[in-house]
Design an enzyme around this catalytic site. Structure first.
Site, mmCIF file in Angstrom:
data_model
loop_
_atom_site.group_PDB
_atom_site.id
_atom_site.type_symbol
_atom_site.label_atom_id
_atom_site.label_comp_id
_atom_site.label_asym_id
_atom_site.label_seq_id
_atom_site.Cartn_x
_atom_site.Cartn_y
_atom_site.Cartn_z
ATOM 1 N N GLU A 182 7.397 1.121 -0.277
ATOM 2 C CA GLU A 182 8.006 1.709 -1.391
ATOM 3 C C GLU A 182 9.388 2.074 -1.129
ATOM 4 O O GLU A 182 10.389 1.843 -1.763
ATOM 5 C CB GLU A 182 7.135 2.645 -2.178
ATOM 6 C CG GLU A 182 7.764 3.501 -3.145
ATOM 7 C CD GLU A 182 7.170 4.491 -3.964
ATOM 8 O OE1 GLU A 182 5.738 4.513 -3.648
ATOM 9 O OE2 GLU A 182 7.749 5.404 -4.687
ATOM 10 N N GLU A 211 -4.641 2.760 -7.157
ATOM 11 C CA GLU A 211 -5.017 3.802 -6.475
ATOM 12 C C GLU A 211 -6.203 4.665 -6.630
ATOM 13 O O GLU A 211 -6.782 5.141 -5.642
ATOM 14 C CB GLU A 211 -3.626 4.775 -6.245
ATOM 15 C CG GLU A 211 -2.300 4.224 -5.862
ATOM 16 C CD GLU A 211 -1.334 5.051 -6.243
ATOM 17 O OE1 GLU A 211 -0.849 5.239 -7.399
ATOM 18 O OE2 GLU A 211 -0.810 5.708 -5.412
ATOM 19 N N PHE A 240 0.920 -1.240 -0.150
ATOM 20 C CA PHE A 240 -0.022 -0.015 -0.017
ATOM 21 C C PHE A 240 0.642 1.317 -0.143
ATOM 22 O O PHE A 240 0.376 2.473 0.365
ATOM 23 C CB PHE A 240 -1.078 -0.086 1.316
ATOM 24 C CG PHE A 240 -1.844 -1.190 1.186
ATOM 25 C CD1 PHE A 240 -2.846 -1.422 0.220
ATOM 26 C CD2 PHE A 240 -1.672 -2.290 2.196
ATOM 27 C CE1 PHE A 240 -3.566 -2.514 0.181
ATOM 28 C CE2 PHE A 240 -2.557 -3.281 2.222
ATOM 29 C CZ PHE A 240 -3.527 -3.368 1.124
ATOM 30 N N ARG A 254 -1.178 4.879 -0.927
ATOM 31 C CA ARG A 254 -2.095 4.440 -1.766
ATOM 32 C C ARG A 254 -2.739 5.974 -2.104
ATOM 33 O O ARG A 254 -3.434 6.564 -1.276
ATOM 34 C CB ARG A 254 -3.152 3.388 -1.535
ATOM 35 C CG ARG A 254 -3.987 2.950 -2.569
ATOM 36 C CD ARG A 254 -4.753 1.866 -2.109
ATOM 37 N NE ARG A 254 -5.247 1.045 -3.089
ATOM 38 C CZ ARG A 254 -5.881 -0.330 -3.021
ATOM 39 N NH1 ARG A 254 -6.137 -0.509 -1.663
ATOM 40 N NH2 ARG A 254 -6.190 -0.769 -4.037
ATOM 41 N N ARG A 269 2.054 15.641 -6.111
ATOM 42 C CA ARG A 269 0.899 15.009 -6.301
ATOM 43 C C ARG A 269 -0.550 15.565 -5.800
ATOM 44 O O ARG A 269 -1.305 15.557 -6.272
ATOM 45 C CB ARG A 269 0.977 13.431 -6.327
ATOM 46 C CG ARG A 269 -0.143 12.651 -6.608
ATOM 47 C CD ARG A 269 0.147 11.209 -6.883
ATOM 48 N NE ARG A 269 0.865 10.492 -7.791
ATOM 49 C CZ ARG A 269 0.681 10.280 -9.060
ATOM 50 N NH1 ARG A 269 -0.708 10.295 -9.527
ATOM 51 N NH2 ARG A 269 1.422 10.071 -9.940
ATOM 52 N N ALA A 324 2.685 4.116 -7.900
ATOM 53 C CA ALA A 324 1.958 4.905 -9.153
ATOM 54 C C ALA A 324 1.042 4.083 -9.824
ATOM 55 O O ALA A 324 0.830 4.695 -10.901
ATOM 56 C CB ALA A 324 3.080 5.603 -9.627
ATOM 57 N N PHE A 340 -0.838 8.621 -2.778
ATOM 58 C CA PHE A 340 0.359 9.282 -2.743
ATOM 59 C C PHE A 340 0.133 10.826 -2.678
ATOM 60 O O PHE A 340 0.767 11.471 -3.651
ATOM 61 C CB PHE A 340 1.083 8.948 -3.860
ATOM 62 C CG PHE A 340 2.633 8.975 -4.070
ATOM 63 C CD1 PHE A 340 3.361 8.313 -3.429
ATOM 64 C CD2 PHE A 340 3.433 9.954 -4.726
ATOM 65 C CE1 PHE A 340 4.962 8.379 -3.202
ATOM 66 C CE2 PHE A 340 4.479 10.211 -4.735
ATOM 67 C CZ PHE A 340 5.453 9.308 -3.959
HETATM 68 N N1 MTE Z 1 -3.783 -4.276 -3.624
HETATM 69 C C1 MTE Z 1 -3.214 -4.871 -2.536
HETATM 70 N N2 MTE Z 1 -4.006 -6.081 -2.521
HETATM 71 N N3 MTE Z 1 -2.276 -4.858 -1.683
HETATM 72 C C2 MTE Z 1 -1.656 -3.622 -1.935
HETATM 73 O O1 MTE Z 1 -0.691 -3.567 -1.003
HETATM 74 N N4 MTE Z 1 -1.134 -1.551 -2.972
HETATM 75 C C3 MTE Z 1 -1.695 -0.350 -3.764
HETATM 76 C C4 MTE Z 1 -2.587 -0.943 -5.017
HETATM 77 N N5 MTE Z 1 -3.443 -2.193 -4.667
HETATM 78 C C5 MTE Z 1 -1.916 -2.759 -2.954
HETATM 79 C C6 MTE Z 1 -3.102 -2.786 -3.684
HETATM 80 C C7 MTE Z 1 -0.673 0.609 -4.246
HETATM 81 S S1 MTE Z 1 -0.342 1.882 -3.136
HETATM 82 C C8 MTE Z 1 -0.426 0.613 -5.470
HETATM 83 S S2 MTE Z 1 0.558 2.046 -6.040
HETATM 84 C C9 MTE Z 1 -0.899 -0.381 -6.402
HETATM 85 O O2 MTE Z 1 -1.502 -1.291 -6.039
HETATM 86 C C10 MTE Z 1 0.671 -1.057 -6.897
HETATM 87 O O3 MTE Z 1 0.449 -2.038 -7.757
HETATM 88 P P1 MTE Z 1 0.105 -1.872 -9.517
HETATM 89 O O4 MTE Z 1 0.863 -0.813 -9.713
HETATM 90 O O5 MTE Z 1 0.476 -3.083 -9.877
HETATM 91 O O6 MTE Z 1 -1.280 -1.555 -9.457
HETATM 92 N N1 HPA Z 2 3.645 7.946 -7.347
HETATM 93 C C1 HPA Z 2 3.981 6.815 -6.493
HETATM 94 N N2 HPA Z 2 5.014 6.736 -6.027
HETATM 95 C C2 HPA Z 2 6.046 7.570 -6.381
HETATM 96 C C3 HPA Z 2 6.007 8.405 -7.570
HETATM 97 C C4 HPA Z 2 4.520 8.688 -7.709
HETATM 98 O O1 HPA Z 2 4.091 9.632 -8.536
HETATM 99 N N3 HPA Z 2 7.122 9.064 -7.506
HETATM 100 C C5 HPA Z 2 7.898 8.343 -6.898
HETATM 101 N N4 HPA Z 2 7.430 7.303 -5.974
HETATM 102 MO MO1 MOS Z 3 1.393 3.172 -4.257
HETATM 103 S S1 MOS Z 3 1.320 4.729 -2.815
HETATM 104 O O1 MOS Z 3 2.297 4.312 -5.291
HETATM 105 O O2 MOS Z 3 2.896 2.458 -3.748
#
Ligand code: MTE
Ligand code: HPA
Ligand code: MOS
Length: 775
Positions: free
Chosen positions: A231, A730, A227, A341, A309, A510, A343
């Site tokens: 990162e 997100e 979440f 999530r 953001r 992101a 950001f």
């Molecule tokens: N979904 C689950 N089940 N667990 C997670 O930790 N992280 C969220 C989202 N959905 C998350 C989730 C966040 S903060 C992001 S940025 C995106 O998943 C990252 O994965 P993706 O870019 O493959 O969608």
């Molecule tokens: N989103 C999420 N994570 C990030 C970003 C962004 O724009 N830039 C650096 N880490």
């Molecule tokens: Mo999601 S806050 O960009 O890991």
């Protein structure tokens, strides 16, 4: 045809049967040690001395490490200023300072109380207001300016000036920060981490130990949720484990307890935003002036990008003809706040949604209509306050359809009647939107690579820099690869993420994990398709096997890839209708010494943002959606329920609608938790008190909407992204805001002449206090 299919998540069986391996499920290896980090008992000041001798003598303690054992003790994605272990200056309460090492966690926990700190305390900064007063800032952003806001405000028939405040949020991933470091030959190190960012973990570990990057491998099988919390902040714990592993030449395991994780790691940024808005008699926004203040905590971490953001998302779904947006990140004495999530997007968008509620109450108009009036247009009013034009903007359609589908107007009338009935309950109804910009705002992060290996039996392994945290990125990549070769998804395995196979990767963040890594995988598949089609062309022409020469460069191969289809586990040449079974084709390729492996690099095209002018195209496209929520508040206790939520989203052509539905539902509930019950409590010294589920309230099943509708619109116009899909992770988090605006809407029925004011989270206690002000 795997694209668009609801094939199950690749870990679904493992997760429910217990077969999925998380870090702490890895079997203990011989001589493996456990690590317990110990935090400082003060939020600010200087550590004069740490007395570890008595702790070190306790039974079961094998070693104790502190900052002086590190080769390099400053990490940070953007500004390398955060100590891995407190050196002298303290940033926040419970900041890790000492590593206790042994083979029994019970022994380490007993020994912990024997560590004594000598600290010269100083006055901590424990609020945004205090930071502003003391001029304590980490970052000030360049202003976003469009039009002439002062002229617009001067001319505006109505103005509202106010502030919006929202709190932080604990990530509450089920697997706490966890890693195991294995010392290898020649001083190399292999680190298994629950990290969204293996490349950064590799980097921080190498730097902390004085190693080069090629001496460190970081491996991520999966996370039990990230979440955003993993990162950047998985990295320092990996460095701690790596320190112990190299110094003791024993495998070292660091898995935080829930309480320690909650106390030691950063959370969502609280924000306090000051604004002035001018609007006309209909409620049309003429100008918005705002200053956003984020609570960055003790160190920079990702705060500057998060504030950016927030500033990019202060428009929400609404056109701002004149705007002047400023922003600052405060330095306080809290854990360093980090990605979560959305950001910063939620903290920006929630401000304008709150403002629109106020405009509606002020003008005694329906807030839905005010939103439709201000909504970005399709042909006009479609340029954001940073100069990016919206392409095929679906927002007006989404608003129109949700109004109908949720039966909004009839329910509003019913609520008006209900709220006059003096039942002791009041209801509220509200719509909000999400228009989430997809791309890392740091342009260089929008790249990825993939390795696709076809084995001799025709099954395929694919590796990318994407990390699986439950969001289903592996399943989507599996589908993309299976689709490319026309083979069933079960013939494709997405392999463990490792910096050995995929390097210089960006965090899985992101929402662009499948966008970037899926596109890289597809690129590698297309290169393989070309080679295999070229071979098949020779087979059709009857070229003798020994005469099939080295595959020429693909651009010279004189091949029309459109003439071939990979489907149903065979390759067909359309003009001749000839087919070859997939396993035969693969075998023939191998015998002809044609490479069956491919590595590809992908970068997102079309991004360009001028930071100096705060103008340009930071995003590849937007993911949009709307939600209508209805709440019922008990006016005697402040408690409330969400009676119904309707969500409508545009996800282009989803790669896997079932997984996306899970993402939308989960993100909404997580967003709702942030704005309702998830409140962080600290004592006056800055120590977090709500550090377990007994004191920190995330939504449970009874808190979810009693009636919950989630629908997607069909959108074939999106050409920006892999197979015309859209990122989903997100964007729907922001729709949870509709529960908060619905609570605010309910309050207007009791607030008389004043505008309802509520902070976020609108806990039942907050609601009750606000209601009591009206009596
Ligand atoms: N979904 C689950 N089940 N667990 C997670 O930790 N992280 C969220 C989202 N959905 C998350 C989730 C966040 S903060 C992001 S940025 C995106 O998943 C990252 O994965 P993706 O870019 O493959 O969608
Ligand atoms: N989103 C999420 N994570 C990030 C970003 C962004 O724009 N830039 C650096 N880490
Ligand atoms: Mo999601 S806050 O960009 O890991």
């Amino acid at each position: 045809m795997s694209i668009g299919q609801n094939i199950p998540h690749d870990s679904s069986r493992g997760h429910v049967s217990g077969g999925s391996v998380f870090i702490d499920d890895r079997l203990l290896t011989q001589k493996e040690v456990l690590i317990l980090p110990v935090g400082v008992p003060a939020a600010s000041g200087t550590v004069k001395n740490i007395y570890t001798d008595i702790a070190a003598q306790q039974e079961g303690v094998l070693a104790v490490f502190t900052a002086k054992d590190l080769h390099h003790n400053a990490w940070g994605t953007i500004i390398p200023e955060q100590p891995i272990l407190v050196q002298d200056k303290i940033g926040y309460y419970d900041e890790p300072a000492v590593l206790l090492v042994g083979t029994s966690m019970e022994a380490l926990l007993r020994a912990r109380s024997h560590i004594k700190f000598e600290i010269e305390k100083s006055e901590p900064i424990l609020s945004i207001d205090d930071a502003i007063r003391k001029n304590s800032f980490i970052y000030k952003a360049n202003a976003f300016v469009t039009g002439d806001v002062d002229a617009a405000l001067a001319k505006a028939p109505h103005k509202l000036k106010g502030e919006f405040e929202c709190g932080g949020q604990e990530h509450f991933y089920l697997e706490s920060q966890a890693c195991i470091a294995y010392p290898l030959e020649d001083g190399q190190i292999e680190i298994h981490s629950s990290s969204q960012h293996p490349s950064e973990t590799q980097h921080v570990v190498a730097e902390a130990l004085g190693l080069s990057l090629h001496e460190v491998v970081c491996i991520v099988k999966r996370m039990g949720g990230g979440f955003g919390g993993k990162e950047s902040q998985a990295a320092p714990f990996a460095a701690m484990a790596a320190l112990v592993a190299t110094r003791m030449q024993r495998p070292a395991r660091l898995c935080l307890s829930k309480d320690d994780d909650m106390m030691m790691t950063g959370k969502r940024h609280p924000f306090k935003n000051f604004y002035e808005v001018g609007f006309d008699n209909d409620g049309r926004i003429l100008g918005l002036k705002a200053h956003l203040y984020a609570d960055g905590g003790a160190y920079a971490d990702l705060s500057s990008s998060i504030l950016d953001r927030a500033m990019f998302h202060i428009d929400g779904a609404y056109y701002l003809p004149n705007a002047h947006i400023e922003g600052s990140v405060c330095r306080t004495n809290f854990h360093s706040n980090t990605a979560f999530r959305g950001f910063g997007g939620p903290q920006g968008t929630m401000t304008i949604e709150s403002i629109l509620e106020d405009i509606a109450v002020y003008l005694k108009k329906e807030a839905f209509e005010i939103r439709e009036l201000n909504c970005y247009g399709v042909e006009k009013n479609n340029v954001t306050h940073y100069g990016q034009k919206l392409d095929h903007n679906p927002l007006p359609e989404l608003f129109a359809r949700i109004k109908k589908d949720s039966d909004y107007e009839r329910r509003r009338q019913e609520i008006d009647v209900f709220n006059r009935s003096q039942s002791g309950y009041i209801r509220g109804l509200s719509v909000t939107a999400t228009k989430f910009g997809i791309a890392f705002t740091a342009r260089f992060l929008n790249q990825g690579n993939a390795l696709v290996n076809v084995h001799k039996d025709g099954t395929v392994q694919v590796s990318t820099g994407a990390t699986e945290m439950g969001q289903g990125v592996n399943t989507k990549i599996q589908q993309i690869v299976a689709h490319a070769f026309g083979i069933p998804p079960q013939d494709v395995k997405v392999m463990t993420t490792s910096t050995e196979k995929n390097h210089n990767t960006s965090p899985t963040a992101a929402s662009s994990g499948s966008d970037i890594n899926g596109a890289a995988a597809l690129k590698a598949c297309v290169a393989l398709q070309k080679r295999l089609a070229w071979l098949f062309q020779h087979i059709i022409h009857g070229t003798p096997m020994n005469d099939i020469a080295e595959c020429p460069p693909l651009e010279d191969a004189q091949l029309r890839l459109e003439d071939f289809i990979f489907s149903g586990k065979e390759l067909q040449h359309l003009p001749t209708k000839q087919t070859i079974a997939w396993p035969d084709l693969v075998k023939r390729a191998y015998l002809n010494r044609i490479s069956l492996g491919e590595y590809a690099h992908f970068k997102t095209e079309g991004l360009g943002f001028d930071k100096a002018r705060s103008m340009g195209t930071p995003f590849s496209y937007f993911t949009n959606g709307v939600a209508v929520s209805e709440v019922q508040v008990d006016t005697w206790t402040g408690e409330y329920k969400v009676l119904r939520t309707d969500i409508l989203m545009d996800l282009g052509r989803p790669l896997n609608p079932g997984i996306d539905r899970g993402q939308v539902t989960g993100a909404f509930i997580q967003g709702m938790g942030w704005v309702t019950t998830e409140k962080l409590y600290y004592n006056k010294d800055g120590k977090l008190l709500s550090h377990s589920p007994t004191t920190y309230k995330i939504p449970n099943i009874q808190d979810t909407p009693r009636e919950f509708h989630v629908h997607f619109i069909e959108n074939n116009e999106n050409r920006q992204n892999v197979h015309r899909s859209k990122a989903v992770g997100e964007p729907p988090f922001l729709l949870g805001i509709s529960v908060w605006t619905a609570l605010k809407d309910a309050l207007k029925y009791r607030s008389g002449k004043t505008l309802p004011y509520i902070k976020s989270p609108a806990t039942p206690e907050e609601m009750l206090m606000e209601l009591s002000r009206y009596e």
